[in-house]
Design a protein around this motif. Structure first.
Motif, PDB file in Angstrom:
ATOM      1  N   GLU A 282       0.836  -1.205   0.000  1.00 42.62           N
ATOM      2  CA  GLU A 282       0.000   0.000   0.000  1.00 42.62           C
ATOM      3  C   GLU A 282       0.867   1.249   0.000  1.00 42.62           C
ATOM      4  N   ALA A 283       1.996   1.182   0.701  1.00 38.53           N
ATOM      5  CA  ALA A 283       2.906   2.329   0.762  1.00 38.53           C
ATOM      6  C   ALA A 283       3.449   2.681  -0.628  1.00 38.53           C
ATOM      7  N   ARG A 284       3.690   1.688  -1.448  1.00 39.94           N
ATOM      8  CA  ARG A 284       4.142   1.956  -2.821  1.00 39.94           C
ATOM      9  C   ARG A 284       3.101   2.785  -3.585  1.00 39.94           C
ATOM     10  N   LYS A 285       1.853   2.387  -3.448  1.00 37.09           N
ATOM     11  CA  LYS A 285       0.778   3.127  -4.125  1.00 37.09           C
ATOM     12  C   LYS A 285       0.692   4.552  -3.589  1.00 37.09           C
ATOM     13  N   LEU A 286       0.834   4.697  -2.277  1.00 37.92           N
ATOM     14  CA  LEU A 286       0.779   6.032  -1.676  1.00 37.92           C
ATOM     15  C   LEU A 286       1.960   6.890  -2.138  1.00 37.92           C
ATOM     16  N   TYR A 287       3.120   6.265  -2.290  1.00 43.62           N
ATOM     17  CA  TYR A 287       4.291   6.997  -2.785  1.00 43.62           C
ATOM     18  C   TYR A 287       4.009   7.598  -4.160  1.00 43.62           C
ATOM     19  N   TRP A 288       3.473   6.784  -5.060  1.00 41.70           N
ATOM     20  CA  TRP A 288       3.203   7.276  -6.415  1.00 41.70           C
ATOM     21  C   TRP A 288       2.026   8.248  -6.439  1.00 41.70           C
ATOM     22  N   LYS A 289       1.193   8.207  -5.420  1.00 37.84           N
ATOM     23  CA  LYS A 289       0.096   9.173  -5.309  1.00 37.84           C
ATOM     24  C   LYS A 289       0.640  10.575  -5.015  1.00 37.84           C
ATOM     25  N   ILE A 290       1.683  10.658  -4.191  1.00 34.62           N
ATOM     26  CA  ILE A 290       2.223  11.978  -3.834  1.00 34.62           C
ATOM     27  C   ILE A 290       3.453  12.365  -4.646  1.00 34.62           C
ATOM     28  N   HIS A 291       4.051  11.396  -5.357  1.00 36.19           N
ATOM     29  CA  HIS A 291       5.201  11.672  -6.233  1.00 36.19           C
ATOM     30  C   HIS A 291       4.839  11.185  -7.631  1.00 36.19           C
ATOM     31  N   ASN A 292       4.348  12.087  -8.419  1.00 35.39           N
ATOM     32  CA  ASN A 292       3.914  11.732  -9.764  1.00 35.39           C
ATOM     33  C   ASN A 292       5.067  11.089 -10.533  1.00 35.39           C
ATOM     34  N   PRO A 293       4.871   9.875 -11.042  1.00 37.12           N
ATOM     35  CA  PRO A 293       5.946   9.216 -11.780  1.00 37.12           C
ATOM     36  C   PRO A 293       6.245   9.952 -13.086  1.00 37.12           C
ATOM     37  N   GLY A 294       7.517   9.963 -13.418  1.00 39.43           N
ATOM     38  CA  GLY A 294       7.922  10.586 -14.669  1.00 39.43           C
ATOM     39  C   GLY A 294       7.441   9.800 -15.876  1.00 39.43           C
ATOM     40  N   PHE A 295       7.676  10.349 -17.041  1.00 39.57           N
ATOM     41  CA  PHE A 295       7.190   9.757 -18.284  1.00 39.57           C
ATOM     42  C   PHE A 295       7.630   8.306 -18.448  1.00 39.57           C
ATOM     43  N   PHE A 296       8.927   8.036 -18.261  1.00 37.87           N
ATOM     44  CA  PHE A 296       9.427   6.682 -18.489  1.00 37.87           C
ATOM     45  C   PHE A 296       8.930   5.710 -17.422  1.00 37.87           C
ATOM     46  N   VAL A 297       8.775   6.179 -16.199  1.00 36.12           N
ATOM     47  CA  VAL A 297       8.256   5.317 -15.127  1.00 36.12           C
ATOM     48  C   VAL A 297       6.807   4.953 -15.421  1.00 36.12           C
ATOM     49  N   LYS A 298       6.049   5.893 -15.986  1.00 37.44           N
ATOM     50  CA  LYS A 298       4.652   5.614 -16.319  1.00 37.44           C
ATOM     51  C   LYS A 298       4.517   4.518 -17.374  1.00 37.44           C
ATOM     52  N   LEU A 299       5.554   4.303 -18.158  1.00 36.84           N
ATOM     53  CA  LEU A 299       5.527   3.256 -19.172  1.00 36.84           C
ATOM     54  C   LEU A 299       5.609   1.860 -18.558  1.00 36.84           C
ATOM     55  N   LEU A 300       6.140   1.783 -17.344  1.00 35.81           N
ATOM     56  CA  LEU A 300       6.243   0.487 -16.661  1.00 35.81           C
ATOM     57  C   LEU A 300       4.890   0.087 -16.077  1.00 35.81           C
ATOM     58  N   PRO A 301       4.636  -1.224 -16.007  1.00 38.22           N
ATOM     59  CA  PRO A 301       3.430  -1.663 -15.292  1.00 38.22           C
ATOM     60  C   PRO A 301       3.523  -1.202 -13.826  1.00 38.22           C
TER      61      PRO A 301
END
Length: 147
Positions: free
Chosen positions: A102-121
């Motif tokens: 759950e913490a991983r999801k919360l991390y990406w909620k407050i730290h918008n992933p960059g373009f290349f990270v968004k390409l990853l599942p």
């Protein structure tokens, strides 16, 4: 406000969360230094050296209760916190199973992933830091669902 604690053998995450579930402040301290951390927190409130997310103003005075994860080292933390606060603040224990995920999801909620990270599942996105503080936030979110 709720203070969430994710107690671990080596490090402990903490999160101050309001009753709407918003993260106000969070950080990590070395578990063996819990006495030092809580002394600073109670006495002058300047925990800026431990903060990872949010501000560091004196938040302890606004805490209604503590939500403690039931995993590693929780019994020792429960006893310590109960003695430290002399039953002035309730300590409630909550299941912390899978809070790291759950913490991983919360991390990406407050730290918008960059373009290349968004390409990853989503399950392959790895945050750039340890997440014990956000696991404490996840514990508080579970607590809020029950109250």
């Amino acid at each position: 406000m709720i203070l969430g604690i994710d107690p671990g053998r080596d490090k402990t995450g903490f999160a101050f969360v309001n009753f709407e579930g918003e993260l106000i402040s969070s950080g990590i301290f070395i578990s063996s230094e819990r006495e030092k951390f809580f002394d600073i927190l109670i006495n002058d409130g300047d925990i800026s050296g431990f903060i990872i997310e949010g501000g560091h103003e004196n938040l302890m005075q606004s805490v209604n209760f503590i939500a403690l994860g039931n995993g590693t080292n929780s019994k020792n933390f429960y006893d310590f916190i109960s003695n430290k606060f002399m039953n002035k603040i309730d300590v409630k224990i909550f299941d912390e199973k899978n809070t790291t995920l759950e913490a991983r999801k919360l991390y990406w909620k407050i730290h918008n992933p960059g373009f290349f990270v968004k390409l990853l599942p989503k399950n392959m996105r790895v945050p750039k830091r340890i997440l014990d503080d956000l696991a404490a936030w996840a514990i508080v979110l579970r607590c809020l669902k029950k109250i």
